[in-house]
Design a protein around this motif. Sequence first.
Motif, PDB file in Angstrom:
ATOM      1  N   ALA A   1       0.826  -1.211   0.000  1.00  9.63           N
ATOM      2  CA  ALA A   1       0.000   0.000   0.000  1.00  9.63           C
ATOM      3  C   ALA A   1       0.857   1.256   0.000  1.00  9.63           C
ATOM      4  CB  ALA A   1      -0.933  -0.010   1.219  1.00  9.63           C
ATOM      5  N   ASN A   2       1.993   1.222   0.740  1.00 11.20           N
ATOM      6  CA  ASN A   2       2.801   2.433   0.828  1.00 11.20           C
ATOM      7  C   ASN A   2       3.560   2.731  -0.458  1.00 11.20           C
ATOM      8  OD1 ASN A   2       4.705   0.437   0.941  1.00 11.20           O
ATOM      9  ND2 ASN A   2       5.661   1.108   2.849  1.00 11.20           N
ATOM     10  N   SER A   3       3.565   1.824  -1.415  1.00 11.17           N
ATOM     11  CA  SER A   3       4.203   2.094  -2.699  1.00 11.17           C
ATOM     12  C   SER A   3       3.201   2.549  -3.743  1.00 11.17           C
ATOM     13  CB  SER A   3       4.933   0.848  -3.211  1.00 11.17           C
ATOM     14  OG  SER A   3       4.018  -0.149  -3.629  1.00 11.17           O
ATOM     15  N   MET A   4       1.922   2.502  -3.434  1.00 15.85           N
ATOM     16  CA  MET A   4       0.910   2.847  -4.417  1.00 15.85           C
ATOM     17  C   MET A   4       0.881   4.341  -4.721  1.00 15.85           C
ATOM     18  SD  MET A   4      -0.497   0.282  -5.819  1.00 15.85           S
ATOM     19  CE  MET A   4       1.185  -0.341  -5.799  1.00 15.85           C
ATOM     20  N   GLY A   5       1.251   5.155  -3.750  1.00 12.30           N
ATOM     21  CA  GLY A   5       1.362   6.583  -4.013  1.00 12.30           C
ATOM     22  C   GLY A   5       2.438   6.854  -5.050  1.00 12.30           C
ATOM     23  N   GLU A   6       3.569   6.175  -4.928  1.00 16.38           N
ATOM     24  CA  GLU A   6       4.644   6.314  -5.914  1.00 16.38           C
ATOM     25  C   GLU A   6       4.199   5.765  -7.259  1.00 16.38           C
ATOM     26  OE1 GLU A   6       8.246   4.545  -4.515  1.00 16.38           O
ATOM     27  OE2 GLU A   6       8.020   5.369  -2.497  1.00 16.38           O
TER      28      GLU A   6
END
Length: 285
Positions: free
Chosen positions: A29-34
């Motif tokens: 989930a924390n890579s989805m912004g990137e």
Amino acid sequence: MNNIISAILNLVRNPKINLIRAGDSRNRANSMGEALEEYIKDLFAGTVEETDPNMRNAALSATFSYLGNQNNPPDSMLHGGDAIEVKKIENKDSALALNSSYPKAKLYADSPMISKACRECENWMEKDMVYAVGVVGGNKLTSLAFVYGEDYCASKETYENIKSTIKTGVESIRTVEFSESKELGRVNHVDPLGITYLRIRGMWGIENPFTVFNYICKQDTSNAFNFMCIINNDKFNSFENAPDLYDFADKHKNLSISDVRIKDPNNPARLKEAKLITFFVEAEK
């Protein structure tokens, strides 16, 4: 020169709603912004399907004068064109967290919030600001909105007045040693030893475009993907490739362009003429 119309055409031609690029196994989930930021770059550069990293890098370099970092706005700037800020939310009702940077109707080269590299990437003083807001569930992009800051946010004076009022209030407190900073301010020598300080930091937020503009556009949640873009008429008419979008809308039943009137962010009693551009992908049955 690539612009927001180019990005919309690239989206409609090839609506990829899976944010994981080929060969990229990241799905946290924390890579989805990137991943969303990279997807927006691909839309503007026309590299959604490009698998050769060297070819993609060359296309990005030809499209953007600046590609930013997480600590300073914007996320990117087009050569001779707009600045772009990308925001990921997890549902269509979530607000945008802007942290220490207040909403921007325009981006200015003298802003203390931008980096030296951004300020010097080309000869510029002011840029229009595009907010690209994506609703992401898992690794799927379910909704995307493009909206210009001048159609979405108040002028910078509105937010600067709040900052200055807070600073004036803190400075007026007796026995407080206040100093200027890139944040709202800093209070020094809080304790008797003079070794403790207090950082005063703004945590700005704004309602997302799907909420703000629900009076002219309501999403069909049964679709696999919904896209919304709002561009005031003065800006829309400045794009030489705007006729290409109309031509494409005539051939594509899921793409539409409507004349609408939107509230002026600085005076809601005044209505601005604008274009509402929508596109959707039907859910598989």
